[in-house]
Write a protein that holds these residues in place. Structure first.
Motif, short mmCIF file in Angstrom:
data_model
loop_
_atom_site.label_atom_id
_atom_site.label_comp_id
_atom_site.label_asym_id
_atom_site.label_seq_id
_atom_site.Cartn_x
_atom_site.Cartn_y
_atom_site.Cartn_z
N LEU A 80 -58.91 39.54 -26.71
CA LEU A 80 -58.55 37.93 -26.86
C LEU A 80 -57.34 37.84 -28.10
O LEU A 80 -56.33 36.91 -27.83
CB LEU A 80 -59.87 37.21 -27.04
N ALA A 81 -57.30 38.67 -28.92
CA ALA A 81 -56.55 38.64 -30.02
C ALA A 81 -54.93 38.66 -29.61
O ALA A 81 -54.11 38.19 -29.75
CB ALA A 81 -56.92 39.42 -31.22
N LEU A 82 -54.82 40.02 -28.73
CA LEU A 82 -53.74 40.21 -28.11
C LEU A 82 -52.88 39.09 -27.38
O LEU A 82 -51.83 38.94 -27.11
CB LEU A 82 -53.81 41.65 -27.09
N LEU A 83 -53.84 38.16 -26.72
CA LEU A 83 -53.46 37.52 -25.74
C LEU A 83 -53.07 36.18 -26.44
O LEU A 83 -52.70 35.18 -25.70
CB LEU A 83 -54.49 37.13 -24.39
N MET A 84 -53.35 36.07 -27.57
CA MET A 84 -53.11 34.80 -28.31
C MET A 84 -51.53 34.78 -28.59
O MET A 84 -50.99 33.50 -28.86
CB MET A 84 -53.76 34.81 -29.92
N MET A 142 -60.32 33.74 -36.38
CA MET A 142 -59.37 34.45 -37.18
C MET A 142 -59.40 33.72 -38.68
O MET A 142 -59.13 34.38 -39.43
CB MET A 142 -58.21 34.27 -36.62
N VAL A 143 -59.63 32.55 -38.76
CA VAL A 143 -59.67 31.89 -40.13
C VAL A 143 -60.59 32.26 -41.12
O VAL A 143 -60.39 32.70 -42.30
CB VAL A 143 -59.82 30.41 -40.01
N VAL A 144 -61.80 32.77 -40.67
CA VAL A 144 -62.79 33.40 -41.27
C VAL A 144 -63.17 34.72 -41.35
O VAL A 144 -63.64 35.27 -41.98
CB VAL A 144 -64.19 32.64 -41.02
N ALA A 145 -62.28 35.44 -40.27
CA ALA A 145 -62.45 36.84 -40.24
C ALA A 145 -61.50 37.73 -41.09
O ALA A 145 -60.67 37.21 -41.68
CB ALA A 145 -62.12 37.14 -38.70
N ARG A 146 -62.37 38.90 -41.69
CA ARG A 146 -61.38 39.90 -42.41
C ARG A 146 -59.97 40.24 -41.57
O ARG A 146 -60.54 40.43 -40.06
CB ARG A 146 -62.30 40.88 -42.89
N PRO A 147 -59.02 40.49 -42.12
CA PRO A 147 -57.93 41.20 -41.08
C PRO A 147 -58.36 42.50 -40.61
O PRO A 147 -59.14 43.22 -41.22
CB PRO A 147 -56.85 41.36 -42.12
#
Length: 234
Positions: free
Chosen positions: A23-27, A87-92
């Motif tokens: 999902l992150a890749l498709l962002m 993504m706002v609250v997640a660690r990189p």
């Protein structure tokens, strides 16, 4: 019988690192193949297929066919917002970017049937939305009132185009840019108009489109679009 959202299942779907990585890749907004999503998340193609099936079952992904290939993208803007919130609250986390697809003249500007594709086609489509001339209507695209006026000023006849026995305007997935360009009667008419103005020309025997010096100026003026000319692409 009352129903409520199955948050527990959705949380399990999001909670898998591979699925969340896809999902992150498709962002980025580009549609990707199963192979690219497997490569980008570091799993085998067979494993990726199972994860993609789960994401589709939970209405998080949409899929479009282009020839022999299937391209995946986020199903709705709501999915993108949900991923952004996480993504706002997640660690990189480090992810491997998917490999880019074909470059050169064909990816820069080409015909897709009778409408424009490549960076030229997708760039024009993006500009039409940014300027408020085009809007999404379900699975099709439609001109706004300002868009209707722009078309007339640019030498197009939307009313006549709607009388043709084909869809007026719709998103066509671009295989090199992995985002949509404008298809349908409007897309074809726009391509014809740019040719008539001498801005673009089809190379004989190919689908490649060359852009004249006048065309570069016109595209920059009309669509804020900067592309290379024919002498730079060949």
């Amino acid at each position: 019988m009352d129903e409520e959202p199955d948050l527990a299942r959705l949380a399990r779907t999001f909670g898998d690192p591979t699925r969340l990585g896809m999902l992150a890749l498709l962002m980025e907004g580009r549609a990707l193949t199963a192979k690219e999503l497997a490569y980008g998340t570091g799993v085998q193609p067979g494993t990726a297929t199972a994860h993609l099936r789960r994401l589709q079952e939970d209405a998080l992904l949409g899929v479009a066919r282009q020839g022999r290939h299937k391209y995946y993208r986020l199903a709705t803007p709501a999915v993108a917002r949900a991923v952004e919130s996480l993504m706002v609250v997640a660690r990189p986390v480090r992810v491997v970017p998917p490999r880019r697809q074909p470059q050169g003249a064909l990816a820069e500007a080409r015909y897709c049937y009778d409408h424009l594709a490549g960076r030229l086609g997708t760039g024009i489509s993006e500009a039409l939305f940014i300027r408020g001339w085009l809007r999404v209507e379900g699975e099709r695209w439609e001109l706004t009132a300002d868009g209707e006026r722009w078309c007339v000023d640019f030498g197009l006849d939307p009313a006549a185009l709607r009388r043709r026995r084909r869809r007026f305007a719709y998103p066509c997935l671009d295989w090199s840019e992995r985002c949509d360009h404008l298809g349908g009667a409007l897309g074809a008419a726009l391509a014809e108009r740019l040719e008539a103005l001498g801005w673009v020309a089809r190379q004989k025997g190919t689908r490649v489109v060359t852009i004249s010096a006048e065309g570069r100026e016109g595209l920059a003026r009309e669509f804020a679009l900067t592309l290379r000319g024919s002498e730079e692409m060949l």
